[in-house]
Each structure stands twice: as structure tokens, then as C-alpha cells.
Design a protein around this motif. Structure first.
Motif, mmCIF file in Angstrom:
data_model
loop_
_atom_site.group_PDB
_atom_site.id
_atom_site.type_symbol
_atom_site.label_atom_id
_atom_site.label_comp_id
_atom_site.label_asym_id
_atom_site.label_seq_id
_atom_site.Cartn_x
_atom_site.Cartn_y
_atom_site.Cartn_z
ATOM 1 N N ALA A 16 0.832 -1.209 0.000
ATOM 2 C CA ALA A 16 0.000 0.000 0.000
ATOM 3 C C ALA A 16 0.865 1.257 0.000
ATOM 4 O O ALA A 16 0.474 2.294 -0.519
ATOM 5 C CB ALA A 16 -0.944 -0.003 1.193
ATOM 6 N N ASN A 90 -6.551 6.331 -2.107
ATOM 7 C CA ASN A 90 -7.847 5.857 -1.629
ATOM 8 C C ASN A 90 -8.950 6.107 -2.647
ATOM 9 O O ASN A 90 -9.856 5.277 -2.802
ATOM 10 C CB ASN A 90 -8.178 6.486 -0.279
ATOM 11 C CG ASN A 90 -7.340 5.885 0.836
ATOM 12 O OD1 ASN A 90 -6.899 4.733 0.753
ATOM 13 N ND2 ASN A 90 -7.079 6.659 1.872
ATOM 14 N N ARG A 93 -8.525 3.393 -5.218
ATOM 15 C CA ARG A 93 -9.011 2.113 -4.673
ATOM 16 C C ARG A 93 -10.535 2.082 -4.680
ATOM 17 O O ARG A 93 -11.145 1.067 -5.028
ATOM 18 C CB ARG A 93 -8.457 1.900 -3.267
ATOM 19 C CG ARG A 93 -6.948 1.670 -3.253
ATOM 20 C CD ARG A 93 -6.388 1.567 -1.834
ATOM 21 N NE ARG A 93 -4.933 1.492 -1.849
ATOM 22 C CZ ARG A 93 -4.130 2.367 -1.244
ATOM 23 N NH1 ARG A 93 -4.631 3.367 -0.527
ATOM 24 N NH2 ARG A 93 -2.819 2.238 -1.329
ATOM 25 N N TYR A 97 -9.525 0.227 -8.482
ATOM 26 C CA TYR A 97 -8.136 -0.181 -8.715
ATOM 27 C C TYR A 97 -7.648 -0.970 -7.509
ATOM 28 O O TYR A 97 -7.740 -0.515 -6.380
ATOM 29 C CB TYR A 97 -7.248 1.048 -8.996
ATOM 30 C CG TYR A 97 -7.527 1.601 -10.366
ATOM 31 C CD1 TYR A 97 -6.876 1.084 -11.474
ATOM 32 C CD2 TYR A 97 -8.493 2.579 -10.559
ATOM 33 C CE1 TYR A 97 -7.170 1.551 -12.754
ATOM 34 C CE2 TYR A 97 -8.792 3.048 -11.831
ATOM 35 C CZ TYR A 97 -8.134 2.528 -12.922
ATOM 36 O OH TYR A 97 -8.433 2.967 -14.178
ATOM 37 N N ARG A 98 -7.150 -2.172 -7.766
ATOM 38 C CA ARG A 98 -6.805 -3.092 -6.676
ATOM 39 C C ARG A 98 -5.336 -3.042 -6.275
ATOM 40 O O ARG A 98 -4.971 -3.498 -5.204
ATOM 41 C CB ARG A 98 -7.168 -4.524 -7.089
ATOM 42 C CG ARG A 98 -8.660 -4.719 -7.293
ATOM 43 C CD ARG A 98 -9.019 -6.162 -7.585
ATOM 44 N NE ARG A 98 -8.553 -6.621 -8.892
ATOM 45 C CZ ARG A 98 -9.210 -6.409 -10.030
ATOM 46 N NH1 ARG A 98 -10.313 -5.721 -10.048
ATOM 47 N NH2 ARG A 98 -8.723 -6.875 -11.167
#
Length: 126
Positions: A16, A90, A93, A97-98
Motif C-alpha cells: 500500500a 484511496n 481504490r 483499482y486493486r
């Protein structure tokens, strides 16, 4: 893939948050299969950005990403601050989008360790 000193290790898996060294390892591996997004204002991008990064300022990011980047693409993003990078990551995501990673320290950290930087000169600067 073999190397004189043995097998070249696989790059670290996408996290991340990434340090500039993590991204550089992916690029040096030779099969990066990733996209680097600079979400700062275009004038900042033009002045200095991580080599190979695409300029996608915040106000157009999600729309442009949806039309040009597959949802399973590894995305490394950076803004002016780590907080901005986290906020934009964020949003990506949330848009589906992974595989999104925030580059800690952004272009400043990249420059600080001597990794390659590009700039775009405008006609007025030539």
C-alpha cells in the motif's frame, strides 16, 4: 532469468506504501508492468518528475485512469505530500483499482537518492 551471480530475485510485491527503493527495484527488474502517476499540478510535473511517470493531475485523474488504465494494473502514485498521495490512492481504490501504492516522499525522496528525474521544458524556457 539467470545472472552471473545466480538468480535475480523477484522484486518485492506491491504494498500500500512503497519506498523509492521498492519502485526502483521493480523498474530495474526489467519487466515492471506498472504505471507511475504524478498527481501534482502539471507545472510541477514539467519542472521535475520521476523518469517514466505520467502526469495525471488530481482534477482529471479518475476519469483519465478509467479510460486508459486497467483495474488490475500496478499503480505507483505520488503527489506534493504523502497525505495527498494517500488521499488520491484511496480514491483510486474506491474506483476499483486493486493494486495502488503510494510512493513515500514522492519526487523529493526519489531525487534525494539520485534516481533519474525528467523535466519538460516549455517553449518560453528554451
Amino acid at each position: 532469468m539467470h545472472h552471473l551471480f545466480g538468480i535475480i530475485p523477484l522484486p518485492p510485491p506491491l504494498q500500500a506504501q512503497s519506498l523509492v527503493y521498492d519502485l526502483k527495484a521493480r523498474l530495474d527488474w526489467g519487466k515492471p508492468a506498472l504505471t507511475i502517476l504524478d498527481v501534482r499540478d502539471r507545472s510541477l510535473f514539467n519542472a521535475s518528475h520521476i523518469s517514466g511517470a505520467l502526469s495525471m493531475p488530481v482534477h482529471e485523474l479518475i476519469d483519465r485512469a478509467r479510460t486508459s488504465l486497467p483495474l488490475n494494473r500496478d499503480l505507483y502514485i505520488y503527489g506534493e505530500t504523502d497525505e495527498e498521495s494517500a488521499e488520491i490512492a484511496n480514491q483510486l481504490r474506491a474506483a476499483g483499482y486493486r493494486h495502488v501504492s503510494e510512493i513515500r516522499g514522492g519526487v523529493s525522496a526519489w531525487k534525494a537518492v539520485g534516481f533519474p528525474i525528467d523535466s519538460v521544458l516549455t517553449r518560453a524556457e528554451i
